[in-house]
Design a protein around this motif. Structure first.
Motif, mmCIF file in Angstrom:
data_model
loop_
_atom_site.group_PDB
_atom_site.id
_atom_site.type_symbol
_atom_site.label_atom_id
_atom_site.label_comp_id
_atom_site.label_asym_id
_atom_site.label_seq_id
_atom_site.Cartn_x
_atom_site.Cartn_y
_atom_site.Cartn_z
ATOM 1 N N VAL A 48 -12.268 8.137 3.513
ATOM 2 C CA VAL A 48 -13.083 7.062 2.932
ATOM 3 C C VAL A 48 -12.878 5.764 3.708
ATOM 4 C CG1 VAL A 48 -13.575 5.733 0.849
ATOM 5 C CG2 VAL A 48 -13.007 8.151 0.660
ATOM 6 N N GLY A 49 -11.649 5.562 4.214
ATOM 7 C CA GLY A 49 -11.425 4.380 5.032
ATOM 8 C C GLY A 49 -10.096 3.681 4.874
ATOM 9 N N VAL A 50 -9.354 3.986 3.791
ATOM 10 C CA VAL A 50 -8.027 3.387 3.625
ATOM 11 C C VAL A 50 -7.128 4.400 2.924
ATOM 12 C CG1 VAL A 50 -8.755 2.214 1.487
ATOM 13 C CG2 VAL A 50 -6.690 1.445 2.673
ATOM 14 N N SER A 51 -6.009 4.731 3.558
ATOM 15 C CA SER A 51 -5.068 5.701 3.007
ATOM 16 C C SER A 51 -4.128 5.002 2.034
ATOM 17 C CB SER A 51 -4.251 6.342 4.137
ATOM 18 O OG SER A 51 -3.185 7.107 3.609
ATOM 19 N N SER A 105 -7.836 6.428 10.805
ATOM 20 C CA SER A 105 -7.972 5.090 10.213
ATOM 21 C C SER A 105 -6.732 4.269 10.542
ATOM 22 C CB SER A 105 -8.143 5.157 8.690
ATOM 23 O OG SER A 105 -9.415 5.677 8.355
ATOM 24 N N GLY A 106 -6.935 3.183 11.272
ATOM 25 C CA GLY A 106 -5.839 2.284 11.591
ATOM 26 C C GLY A 106 -5.604 1.330 10.432
ATOM 27 N N HIS A 107 -4.340 1.083 10.111
ATOM 28 C CA HIS A 107 -3.953 0.174 9.037
ATOM 29 C C HIS A 107 -2.965 -0.843 9.615
ATOM 30 C CE1 HIS A 107 -5.247 3.837 7.050
ATOM 31 N NE2 HIS A 107 -5.259 3.243 5.877
ATOM 32 N N ALA A 108 -3.238 -2.115 9.430
ATOM 33 C CA ALA A 108 -2.364 -3.158 9.970
ATOM 34 C C ALA A 108 -2.205 -4.266 8.932
ATOM 35 C CB ALA A 108 -2.948 -3.725 11.257
ATOM 36 N N ILE A 109 -0.964 -4.644 8.671
ATOM 37 C CA ILE A 109 -0.670 -5.641 7.638
ATOM 38 C C ILE A 109 0.172 -6.773 8.213
ATOM 39 C CG2 ILE A 109 0.385 -6.076 5.383
ATOM 40 C CD1 ILE A 109 0.057 -3.138 4.734
ATOM 41 N N THR A 110 -0.148 -7.985 7.796
ATOM 42 C CA THR A 110 0.686 -9.150 8.069
ATOM 43 C C THR A 110 1.117 -9.757 6.746
ATOM 44 O OG1 THR A 110 -0.257 -9.771 10.220
ATOM 45 C CG2 THR A 110 0.709 -11.530 8.925
ATOM 46 N N ASP A 111 2.397 -10.042 6.618
ATOM 47 C CA ASP A 111 2.923 -10.769 5.462
ATOM 48 C C ASP A 111 2.941 -12.241 5.849
ATOM 49 O OD1 ASP A 111 4.422 -12.007 3.496
ATOM 50 O OD2 ASP A 111 5.943 -10.426 3.395
ATOM 51 N N THR A 125 -12.139 1.823 -3.050
ATOM 52 C CA THR A 125 -10.940 2.658 -3.099
ATOM 53 C C THR A 125 -9.753 1.870 -3.621
ATOM 54 O OG1 THR A 125 -11.688 4.063 -1.277
ATOM 55 C CG2 THR A 125 -9.329 4.034 -1.715
ATOM 56 N N LEU A 126 -9.582 0.661 -3.130
ATOM 57 C CA LEU A 126 -8.473 -0.178 -3.583
ATOM 58 C C LEU A 126 -8.634 -0.546 -5.056
ATOM 59 C CD1 LEU A 126 -8.166 -2.471 -0.444
ATOM 60 C CD2 LEU A 126 -6.568 -0.683 -1.142
#
Length: 214
Positions: free
Chosen positions: A189-192, A121-127, A17-18
């Protein structure tokens, strides 16, 4: 500014998807034990609903990979983001992750057929450059076809539903059994992609800043 995206997930569907969106993510799979993580949280008194379940695992996967990628002091490497994701299906008030066995997959499909569930779908980001973190869950309603026992048995026999959240795909062999969705297709699919863009903006990073495929 070019920002590298690290995907903390083994999901080929998320990676595809990405990539289809023109991105060039690097993959580093986390070593998180999902059942143990949820058990530890609930043992500590945390009551997790389906959406919180997905988000908790996404954050844990993100943190696991991010800790192994912390840049050295004074590093001039490309700025890096770590994205952790996890998906579960909410059906009948219960959390459905990966069935893992054929018997569980068959039993679930016999209950799900002709009904509807919510894919979280959980989305978590670290910069890694700033240490800032953002996270959120996207939810999409999924309507299932009324399959016969023979259709369910044949689908489960392919092996596909055993290792995907909820026991189905919308972008693979299971696509024929999803008769409609309400919300973001990519989230199922797994990532929005729309949610990913919004989270990036919260970090001050534009969609076009992400490293892209040549």
């Amino acid at each position: 500014m070019v920002v590298q995206l690290v995907l903390a997930s083994a999901s080929p569907a998320r990676l595809a998807t990405l990539r289809s969106a023109g991105l060039a993510p690097r993959v580093q799979v986390s070593s998180v034990d999902e059942p143990a993580t949820i058990a530890a949280l609930e043992a500590g008194g945390t009551r997790l609903g389906p959406a919180e379940h997905a988000l908790a695992l996404a954050r844990t996967k993100r943190d696991d990979v991010a800790e192994s990628l912390v840049p050295e002091a004074g590093s001039t490497k490309t700025p890096t983001l770590v994205l952790g994701c996890d998906s579960v299906l909410e059906f009948g008030g219960e959390v459905h992750g990966k069935p893992e066995t054929a018997s569980v997959a068959v039993e679930r499909w016999r209950r799900m057929r002709g009904g509807e569930g919510v894919l979280h779908s959980g989305h978590a980001i670290t910069d890694l450059a700033t240490g800032r973190q953002v996270s959120r869950t996207a939810s999409t309603v999924v309507h299932f076809a009324d399959l016969s026992d023979a259709e369910i048995d044949a689908y489960v026999a392919t092996g596909e539903p055993l290792w995907v959240a909820g026991g189905f795909t919308v972008d693979g062999l299971g696509g024929a059994f999803v008769i409609g969705i309400e919300g973001d297709y990519h989230n199922v699919v797994g990532v929005s992609l729309p949610l990913l863009r919004e989270l990036l903006l919260e970090l001050g990073i534009g969609w076009w800043d992400l490293e892209r495929a040549v």
